[in-house]
Design a protein around this motif. Structure first.
Motif, PDB file in Angstrom:
ATOM      1  N   ARG A  14       5.806 -10.075 -16.196  1.00 20.95           N
ATOM      2  CA  ARG A  14       5.689  -9.012 -17.178  1.00 20.95           C
ATOM      3  C   ARG A  14       6.251  -9.489 -18.504  1.00 20.95           C
ATOM      4  NH1 ARG A  14       2.788  -6.856 -13.741  1.00 20.95           N
ATOM      5  NH2 ARG A  14       3.284  -4.951 -12.663  1.00 20.95           N
ATOM      6  N   PRO A  15       5.873  -9.068 -19.625  1.00 22.67           N
ATOM      7  CA  PRO A  15       4.690  -8.260 -19.944  1.00 22.67           C
ATOM      8  C   PRO A  15       3.443  -9.125 -19.917  1.00 22.67           C
ATOM      9  CG  PRO A  15       5.822  -8.791 -21.966  1.00 22.67           C
ATOM     10  CD  PRO A  15       6.641  -9.373 -20.825  1.00 22.67           C
ATOM     11  N   ILE A  16       2.336  -8.518 -19.640  1.00 22.30           N
ATOM     12  CA  ILE A  16       1.078  -9.260 -19.557  1.00 22.30           C
ATOM     13  C   ILE A  16       0.042  -8.613 -20.465  1.00 22.30           C
ATOM     14  CG2 ILE A  16       1.445 -10.057 -17.200  1.00 22.30           C
ATOM     15  CD1 ILE A  16      -0.505  -7.852 -16.319  1.00 22.30           C
ATOM     16  N   LEU A  17      -0.931  -9.413 -20.833  1.00 21.75           N
ATOM     17  CA  LEU A  17      -2.091  -8.945 -21.577  1.00 21.75           C
ATOM     18  C   LEU A  17      -3.314  -9.300 -20.752  1.00 21.75           C
ATOM     19  CD1 LEU A  17      -3.284  -7.731 -24.164  1.00 21.75           C
ATOM     20  CD2 LEU A  17      -3.413 -10.068 -25.052  1.00 21.75           C
ATOM     21  N   ILE A  18      -4.051  -8.298 -20.341  1.00 22.86           N
ATOM     22  CA  ILE A  18      -5.245  -8.542 -19.533  1.00 22.86           C
ATOM     23  C   ILE A  18      -6.336  -9.050 -20.461  1.00 22.86           C
ATOM     24  CG2 ILE A  18      -6.905  -7.520 -17.956  1.00 22.86           C
ATOM     25  CD1 ILE A  18      -4.828  -5.321 -17.409  1.00 22.86           C
ATOM     26  N   ASP A  19      -6.842 -10.256 -20.155  1.00 20.37           N
ATOM     27  CA  ASP A  19      -7.855 -10.854 -21.028  1.00 20.37           C
ATOM     28  C   ASP A  19      -9.058 -11.371 -20.254  1.00 20.37           C
ATOM     29  OD1 ASP A  19      -6.603 -12.931 -19.769  1.00 20.37           O
ATOM     30  OD2 ASP A  19      -6.193 -14.075 -21.589  1.00 20.37           O
ATOM     31  N   ASN A  20      -9.330 -10.770 -19.101  1.00 17.26           N
ATOM     32  CA  ASN A  20     -10.520 -11.158 -18.350  1.00 17.26           C
ATOM     33  C   ASN A  20     -11.317  -9.905 -17.980  1.00 17.26           C
ATOM     34  OD1 ASN A  20      -8.856 -10.045 -16.454  1.00 17.26           O
ATOM     35  ND2 ASN A  20      -8.782 -11.819 -15.119  1.00 17.26           N
ATOM     36  N   GLY A  21     -12.525 -10.113 -17.494  1.00 13.67           N
ATOM     37  CA  GLY A  21     -13.366  -8.984 -17.116  1.00 13.67           C
ATOM     38  C   GLY A  21     -13.795  -8.179 -18.331  1.00 13.67           C
ATOM     39  N   MET A  22     -13.732  -6.852 -18.211  1.00 12.29           N
ATOM     40  CA  MET A  22     -14.118  -5.992 -19.324  1.00 12.29           C
ATOM     41  C   MET A  22     -13.168  -6.120 -20.506  1.00 12.29           C
ATOM     42  SD  MET A  22     -15.351  -2.515 -17.453  1.00 12.29           S
ATOM     43  CE  MET A  22     -16.047  -1.809 -18.924  1.00 12.29           C
TER      44      MET A  22
END
Length: 97
Positions: free
Chosen positions: A46-54
């Motif tokens: 943590r913290p994360i940034l979602i950068d895959n998929g939608m």
């Protein structure tokens, strides 16, 4: 009679367009929420940034899906009040993204 038939056909196409836009908006909201919850469950750092998929295409696919749903309602009613609300939502979304 011809003008009346064209208006009826336009209303038919509008109905299908609204239905497809609404379904795609609901699906975009559900799929992005599911992807976010699944990703957060399996990533420990943590913290994360979602950068895959939608999330690789847009910063907030949840908001994009909601705007599609609101736009479908606006096209269905075809009134300037509804279009004003959708324009406000789009401007807010563009400021966030």
């Amino acid at each position: 009679w011809v003008v009346n038939k064209k208006l009826i056909m336009t209303a038919e196409y509008r109905k299908y367009f609204v239905f497809i836009m609404y379904i795609l908006g609901v699906l975009a909201t559900m799929v992005s929420g599911m992807q976010k919850n699944t990703h957060l469950k399996h990533v420990k750092k943590r913290p994360i940034l979602i950068d895959n998929g939608m999330f690789s295409r847009t910063h907030s696919p949840n908001y994009l899906g909601e705007i599609m749903v609101y736009s479908a309602f606006a096209v269905c009613t075809n009134h300037w009040h509804a279009y004003t609300i959708v324009a406000w939502a789009v401007l807010t979304f563009l400021r966030i993204a």
